[in-house]
Design a protein around this motif. Structure first.
Motif, PDB file in Angstrom:
ATOM      1  N   UNK A  37      14.602   5.889  -0.376  1.00 46.96           N
ATOM      2  CA  UNK A  37      13.540   5.856   0.631  1.00 46.96           C
ATOM      3  C   UNK A  37      12.259   5.257   0.042  1.00 46.96           C
ATOM      4  N   UNK A  38      11.952   5.579  -1.204  1.00 45.91           N
ATOM      5  CA  UNK A  38      10.724   5.087  -1.822  1.00 45.91           C
ATOM      6  C   UNK A  38      10.786   3.620  -2.200  1.00 45.91           C
ATOM      7  N   UNK A  39      11.973   3.135  -2.587  1.00 50.78           N
ATOM      8  CA  UNK A  39      12.050   1.802  -3.161  1.00 50.78           C
ATOM      9  C   UNK A  39      12.738   0.750  -2.305  1.00 50.78           C
ATOM     10  N   UNK A  40      13.195   1.100  -1.133  1.00 47.00           N
ATOM     11  CA  UNK A  40      13.773   0.083  -0.272  1.00 47.00           C
ATOM     12  C   UNK A  40      12.690  -0.453   0.649  1.00 47.00           C
ATOM     13  N   UNK A  41      12.810  -1.689   0.997  1.00 48.53           N
ATOM     14  CA  UNK A  41      11.774  -2.340   1.796  1.00 48.53           C
ATOM     15  C   UNK A  41      12.289  -2.632   3.205  1.00 48.53           C
ATOM     16  N   UNK A  42      11.517  -2.270   4.226  1.00 47.52           N
ATOM     17  CA  UNK A  42      11.900  -2.613   5.581  1.00 47.52           C
ATOM     18  C   UNK A  42      11.737  -4.103   5.863  1.00 47.52           C
ATOM     19  N   UNK A  43      11.146  -4.849   4.934  1.00 50.36           N
ATOM     20  CA  UNK A  43      10.919  -6.278   5.134  1.00 50.36           C
ATOM     21  C   UNK A  43      12.146  -7.107   4.816  1.00 50.36           C
ATOM     22  N   UNK A  44      13.115  -6.518   4.123  1.00 49.79           N
ATOM     23  CA  UNK A  44      14.336  -7.250   3.801  1.00 49.79           C
ATOM     24  C   UNK A  44      15.383  -7.023   4.886  1.00 49.79           C
TER      25      UNK A  44
ATOM     26  N   UNK B  61       1.563   9.265  -6.300  1.00 51.48           N
ATOM     27  CA  UNK B  61       2.084  10.632  -6.136  1.00 51.48           C
ATOM     28  C   UNK B  61       3.082  10.959  -7.231  1.00 51.48           C
ATOM     29  N   UNK B  62       3.945  10.008  -7.573  1.00 48.90           N
ATOM     30  CA  UNK B  62       4.946  10.265  -8.612  1.00 48.90           C
ATOM     31  C   UNK B  62       4.300  10.478  -9.967  1.00 48.90           C
ATOM     32  N   UNK B  63       3.252   9.735 -10.273  1.00 51.09           N
ATOM     33  CA  UNK B  63       2.584   9.905 -11.560  1.00 51.09           C
ATOM     34  C   UNK B  63       2.005  11.308 -11.651  1.00 51.09           C
ATOM     35  N   UNK B  64       1.341  11.746 -10.599  1.00 60.25           N
ATOM     36  CA  UNK B  64       0.747  13.084 -10.656  1.00 60.25           C
ATOM     37  C   UNK B  64       1.821  14.158 -10.726  1.00 60.25           C
ATOM     38  N   UNK B  65       2.970  13.901 -10.119  1.00 63.55           N
ATOM     39  CA  UNK B  65       4.049  14.881 -10.133  1.00 63.55           C
ATOM     40  C   UNK B  65       4.774  14.895 -11.481  1.00 63.55           C
ATOM     41  N   UNK B  66       4.890  13.745 -12.126  1.00 63.04           N
ATOM     42  CA  UNK B  66       5.662  13.677 -13.365  1.00 63.04           C
ATOM     43  C   UNK B  66       4.809  13.895 -14.612  1.00 63.04           C
TER      44      UNK B  66
ATOM     45  N   UNK C 160       0.822  -1.211   0.000  1.00 61.34           N
ATOM     46  CA  UNK C 160       0.000   0.000   0.000  1.00 61.34           C
ATOM     47  C   UNK C 160       0.856   1.261   0.000  1.00 61.34           C
ATOM     48  N   UNK C 161       1.965   1.239   0.732  1.00 60.13           N
ATOM     49  CA  UNK C 161       2.872   2.395   0.757  1.00 60.13           C
ATOM     50  C   UNK C 161       3.468   2.634  -0.627  1.00 60.13           C
ATOM     51  N   UNK C 162       3.907   1.565  -1.281  1.00 58.36           N
ATOM     52  CA  UNK C 162       4.512   1.705  -2.611  1.00 58.36           C
ATOM     53  C   UNK C 162       3.491   2.162  -3.649  1.00 58.36           C
TER      54      UNK C 162
END
Length: 84
Positions: free
Chosen positions: A76-83, A42-47, A34-36
């Motif tokens: 920060x956007x693409x790293x996962x705290x699950x790894x 947000x990135x789509x609307x910004x780009x 959900x976070x990703x």
């Protein structure tokens, strides 16, 4: 790859069999997904600017923002705290 890692962990550590492991997998991964997805929206609307002002603002931001800041934002956007 994160999903495969989390699923393998769930299969190896859950005693209720495959259904319990899949439930555990879903519970662990859902907040991250959900976070990703939210960040992608947000990135789509910004780009994809919709006005001349937004185009100018995006160009200025890209021109004057240091590369190191972009790297931190992407990490920060693409790293996962699950790894590990």
């Amino acid at each position: 790859m994160t999903g495969a890692f989390v699923l393998a962990q769930a299969l190896g550590s859950t005693s209720g069999g495959v259904p319990a492991a899949l439930h555990s997998y879903e519970q662990q991964l859902r907040p991250e997904i959900e976070r990703l997805q939210s960040a992608a929206a947000r990135r789509v609307s910004m780009s994809a600017p919709r006005s001349r002002f937004q185009v100018a603002a995006l160009r200025a931001a890209l021109r004057y923002t240091p590369d190191a800041l972009f790297r931190r934002m992407i990490e920060r956007e693409f790293t996962s705290p699950l790894l590990p």
